[in-house]
Write an enzyme that holds these catalytic residues in place. Structure first.
Site, PDB file in Angstrom:
ATOM      1  N   CYS A  85       7.174 -26.235 -86.781  1.00  0.00           N
ATOM      2  CA  CYS A  85       6.879 -27.507 -86.126  1.00  0.00           C
ATOM      3  C   CYS A  85       5.452 -27.496 -85.564  1.00  0.00           C
ATOM      4  CB  CYS A  85       7.932 -27.812 -85.062  1.00  0.00           C
ATOM      5  SG  CYS A  85       7.944 -29.531 -84.500  1.00  0.00           S
ATOM      6  N   HIS A 198      13.421 -26.652 -87.610  1.00  0.00           N
ATOM      7  CA  HIS A 198      13.511 -25.544 -86.649  1.00  0.00           C
ATOM      8  C   HIS A 198      14.598 -24.533 -87.029  1.00  0.00           C
ATOM      9  CE1 HIS A 198      10.904 -26.968 -83.251  1.00  0.00           C
ATOM     10  NE2 HIS A 198      11.053 -28.113 -83.913  1.00  0.00           N
ATOM     11  N   GLU A 200      15.040 -21.618 -85.909  1.00  0.00           N
ATOM     12  CA  GLU A 200      15.500 -20.857 -84.743  1.00  0.00           C
ATOM     13  C   GLU A 200      16.683 -21.527 -84.051  1.00  0.00           C
ATOM     14  OE1 GLU A 200      12.440 -23.633 -82.841  1.00  0.00           O
ATOM     15  OE2 GLU A 200      12.934 -22.789 -84.810  1.00  0.00           O
TER      16      GLU A 200
END
Length: 226
Positions: A85, A198, A200
């Site tokens: 991002c 994302h 994560e």
């Protein structure tokens, strides 16, 4: 593997990245933007957030941080670097990745789960071409632009595209107007990658998907180092 996670003023996902990497068996370490020391990291992650408040342009100021010189040298030696991002935006501004990110086509912040079609597996992606991943997106300036997207694809530099659950890529599946539905790219060597979604936030079943492990975990399983 020791993975350095860069911490800029305005970063907000660095601890999420640390948690995800720890969950996958890595040894993450936070690296402050003001130092040029990568502290023995064997891979680097630039996390999401709003570096320097996104003043001027997203990532425009962060590219000049002392740590970025060390990151550029690390990448030049073949070290794996991933921008997520805002980290993707920083890498584009630093010219470590091709293209640029600008405001979403609809001029609205987007936050949703998103299907992604794998285009080019490699250092940062442990899934076959054509596989569909479920990874969340959350951004206001994620529209990827490049003057030759077909050339990028031919060179094997398109990492993932926005798609429907069945893998179909079209305008309806594109959340931000990115050219050719591109959600992530690599450099020519393949060791530097950036993507707007994302991973994560998708490494534990409790969060709805574990597909982020196929991105963050790939370099760990491969044992790639600088």
């Amino acid at each position: 593997m020791r993975v350095g996670v860069i911490q800029f003023p305005g970063s907000c996902d660095e601890r999420d990245a640390v948690r995800a990497l720890s969950h996958l068996g890595a040894e993450p370490v936070l690296l402050w933007h003001g130092t040029a020391d990568l502290d023995g990291a064997e891979a680097i992650v630039l996390p999401g957030g709003f570096t320097y408040g996104d003043y001027l342009r997203t990532g425009a100021i962060a590219q000049f941080a002392p740590v970025m010189g060390a990151v550029a040298d690390f990448a030049e030696r073949g070290g794996p670097v991933l921008g997520i991002c805002n980290g993707f935006q920083v890498l584009c501004e630093a010219r470590l990745l091709p293209g640029a990110l600008t405001r979403n086509e609809g001029l609205r912040f987007i936050h949703r789960r998103q299907a992604l079609r794998v285009e080019t597996p490699g250092t940062w992606l442990d899934a076959p071409a054509g596989a569909v991943l479920d990874i969340p997106v959350k951004h206001g300036e994620g529209r990827y632009v490049h003057d030759d997207p077909d050339g990028l694809a031919a060179a094997g530099q398109v990492l993932v595209r926005y798609c429907h659950a069945d893998g179909t890529v079209d305008d309806d599946a594109n959340p931000n107007g990115s050219v050719a539905g591109i959600a992530g790219v690599t450099n020519a060597a393949g060791n530097v990658a950036g993507l707007m979604p994302h991973p994560e936030h998708a490494v534990e079943a409790l969060l709805g998907s574990t597909d982020g492990a196929k991105i963050l975990g790939a370099v760990l399983r491969a044992g790639v180092g600088a």
